[in-house]
Scaffold this motif. Structure first.
Motif, PDB file in Angstrom:
ATOM      1  N   UNK A  63      80.094  17.367  61.083  1.00 37.77           N
ATOM      2  CA  UNK A  63      79.596  16.541  62.178  1.00 37.77           C
ATOM      3  C   UNK A  63      79.450  15.107  61.675  1.00 37.77           C
ATOM      4  N   UNK A  64      79.400  14.168  62.609  1.00 41.42           N
ATOM      5  CA  UNK A  64      79.232  12.773  62.231  1.00 41.42           C
ATOM      6  C   UNK A  64      77.887  12.596  61.538  1.00 41.42           C
ATOM      7  N   UNK A  65      77.858  12.064  60.309  1.00 39.34           N
ATOM      8  CA  UNK A  65      76.588  11.938  59.580  1.00 39.34           C
ATOM      9  C   UNK A  65      75.548  11.154  60.372  1.00 39.34           C
ATOM     10  N   UNK A  66      74.372  11.743  60.492  1.00 37.25           N
ATOM     11  CA  UNK A  66      73.293  11.080  61.228  1.00 37.25           C
ATOM     12  C   UNK A  66      72.911   9.764  60.579  1.00 37.25           C
ATOM     13  N   UNK A  67      73.053   9.682  59.256  1.00 36.91           N
ATOM     14  CA  UNK A  67      72.655   8.469  58.541  1.00 36.91           C
ATOM     15  C   UNK A  67      73.546   7.276  58.870  1.00 36.91           C
ATOM     16  N   UNK A  68      74.695   7.527  59.517  1.00 41.37           N
ATOM     17  CA  UNK A  68      75.611   6.449  59.875  1.00 41.37           C
ATOM     18  C   UNK A  68      75.552   6.121  61.366  1.00 41.37           C
ATOM     19  N   UNK A  69      74.632   6.746  62.080  1.00 43.32           N
ATOM     20  CA  UNK A  69      74.523   6.514  63.517  1.00 43.32           C
ATOM     21  C   UNK A  69      73.304   5.671  63.888  1.00 43.32           C
TER      22      UNK A  69
END
Length: 234
Positions: A63-69
């Motif tokens: 999944x798209x890393x939360x830290x980059x959102x």
């Protein structure tokens, strides 16, 4: 799954990231001699410690890393790393507090990783694996960047074992029908307690060489020892 997609509260995730950043900076700033780091190096280690666990978790879950959102993750990790570096002497005098926070961080990342994996449909065993990787991932990346032996593979204070126990509690409680939030809270408590007890009482897994010595002792105990003069005369 009857539950909606698991969403980690931003304040909780940022708390784990910030504490990890402080710990990474404290670890890096303590090296002397050939391993001394400059300000940028210490900051990078702190950021990696703060964000590494979440990145590994989301990469394993594809999944798209939360830290980059969200802007706050990197800002929090950077600020925490700088604070840990500038206030290193103060933080080291608060060693008991740091150990307690370290135990909570491990529990947070482990509980978050396992819960998110379960919500995405992973079976319990792979979900536990994701949780443990999330809990210890920052430390592994830190050691790799600094060229050090990976800490969790050497005799220590049950770092990964504590994380594993907490993740098993999360997966087991959820399988028995407990709400995911309650299961995650229980896993966090179990991880923190095991980690703290291991540090306080200096408990660790047996060293590999100790196991080998015990095996040799058992195998050689059956070999008779012949001493001079023990034989009968004909």
């Amino acid at each position: 799954m009857n539950e909606p997609l698991f969403v980690i509260p931003l304040w909780a995730d940022l708390t784990a990231v910030g504490l990890g950043g402080v710990q990474g900076a404290l670890f890096a700033s303590g090296f002397q001699g050939q391993r001394r780091l400059d300000l940028l190096g210490v900051a990078i280690i702190g950021i990696v410690m703060g964000m590494g666990g979440g990145l590994i978790r989301d990469l394993l879950l594809n999944v798209l890393p939360a830290t980059l959102q969200n802007n706050w993750y990197l800002l929090t990790a950077t600020a925490a790393a700088l604070a840990g570096m500038l206030l290193a002497n103060l933080f080291r005098r608060m060693n008991a507090v740091i150990v307690g926070l370290d135990a909570i961080v491990i529990g947070l990342f482990g509980a978050f990783g396992t819960s998110k994996a379960l919500t995405l449909g992973l079976p319990p065993v792979p979900a536990v694996f994701v949780g443990v990787c999330s809990a210890v991932g920052g430390g592994i990346l830190r050691d790799m960047l600094m060229g050090l032996p990976t800490a969790i593979m050497h005799v220590g204070s049950l770092y990964a074992v504590a994380a594993g126990a907490g993740c098993v509690v999360v997966a087991g409680a959820h399988a028995l029908g407990a709400p995911l939030v309650a299961a995650a809270a229980a896993g966090l408590v179990v991880t923190a307690v095991i980690r703290l007890l291991a540090v306080i009482f200096d408990v660790s897994l047996p060293e590999q060489r100790m196991l080998y010595r015990r095996k040799v002792a058992v195998e050689t105990s059956a070999i008779p020892i012949v001493r001079p003069g023990d034989g009968s005369e004909s």
